[in-house]
Scaffold this motif. Sequence first.
Motif, PDB file in Angstrom:
ATOM      1  N   VAL A  23      -2.465  21.522   2.689  1.00  0.00           N
ATOM      2  CA  VAL A  23      -3.077  21.526   1.362  1.00  0.00           C
ATOM      3  C   VAL A  23      -3.841  20.220   1.174  1.00  0.00           C
ATOM      4  O   VAL A  23      -3.267  19.136   1.336  1.00  0.00           O
ATOM      5  N   GLY A  69      -3.155  19.561  -7.450  1.00  0.00           N
ATOM      6  CA  GLY A  69      -2.955  19.725  -6.006  1.00  0.00           C
ATOM      7  C   GLY A  69      -1.515  19.476  -5.609  1.00  0.00           C
ATOM      8  O   GLY A  69      -0.929  20.217  -4.811  1.00  0.00           O
ATOM      9  N   ALA A  94       1.010  22.297  -4.119  1.00  0.00           N
ATOM     10  CA  ALA A  94       1.612  22.086  -2.798  1.00  0.00           C
ATOM     11  C   ALA A  94       3.137  22.209  -2.878  1.00  0.00           C
ATOM     12  O   ALA A  94       3.770  22.829  -2.013  1.00  0.00           O
ATOM     13  N   VAL A  96      -5.241  25.385   2.652  1.00  0.00           N
ATOM     14  CA  VAL A  96      -5.562  25.589   1.237  1.00  0.00           C
ATOM     15  C   VAL A  96      -6.370  24.375   0.782  1.00  0.00           C
ATOM     16  O   VAL A  96      -5.839  23.265   0.701  1.00  0.00           O
TER      17      VAL A  96
END
Length: 346
Positions: free
Chosen positions: A10, A18, A22, A74
Amino acid sequence: MAGGDKVVLVTGVSRDLGRRCARALAEHPSVGRVIGVDAVPPRGDIGRVSFVRADIRNPIIAKVIAKEDVDTVVHMSVIATPGSAGGRNTMKELNVIGTMQLLAACQKAPSVRDVVVKSTTTVYGASNRDPAMFTEDMEPRRAPRAGYAKDVAEIEGYVRGFARRRSDVRVTMLRCANVIGPHVDSPLTSYFRLPVIPTVAGFDARMQFLHEDDLQGVLEHCVSTAIPGTFNVAGDGVLMLSQALRRLQRPTVPMPAFAVGGVGSLLRSARVAEFSPEQKALLTYGRGVDTSAMREVLGFEPRFTTAEAFADFAADLPPTGGRSERALTALIDRIPAGGPRGGGHG
């Protein structure tokens, strides 16, 4: 997919969204390990996420992917605010060069099987010529000339190029509506947190929101089901800007469009809020996206409607008033009553 064997990388874990996404992925039953990557360490608990300090603008990211045997990437490291990135040039580098390097690393990595990119409905722009609802195959009525919207258009172009070159990789691009919620710090949430809210006189923009929990949910869904394609992602329904502002119970100041731009410059320089040309266009014309493919093809249903997502955000706001309100009113009073000077943004 059961068994917890996925190895997920990620990007963008130093920012709160974020980091939270994650962490959520690390708890998903289909995931064995999550490697969080960013140029600076995340603030706050990252749970079972393994953090690797790496700048995705640097080819070193290819070594991280190879060493960790990553099969799912991602990409969340797309920044909307020049201030948080250290200026517009740095922002463009992080967004565009960073994405190019990451995709180049994915292209060379035989282990990579799935790539999920968090894009944004900002790619459609906002203008007086827009359709009622954008579907995924539509282009913006005005191609972006600068800023975040141009970055996103370039990023999406690179992602499509990667998907053609690595046809064995399932590529999912999520065009998310403005993400909102108690923990979200973005240009739009900064606007709604202002003690006095400037609006564009004569316009009432249509808004769609995606709750922060539903962003986590759709990323988990994509990692576990891996359905390729480009999808608009938003909570059901639309909310007019006037309805949203009434729910906030904050004073508003209707202003001509040029004056809102002037207020934006003052707010930026005072570090009160980021106020980009894209945001001014959104607050003028609004935007609607069709989410049929999200439900029928991707198979994802957000838990929060647009109105519910905004209500959850608004419930967490402290009451306004006092010194901050007077200071902002004074800022707004400094805007000249005449027309804009010089060119400015259209």
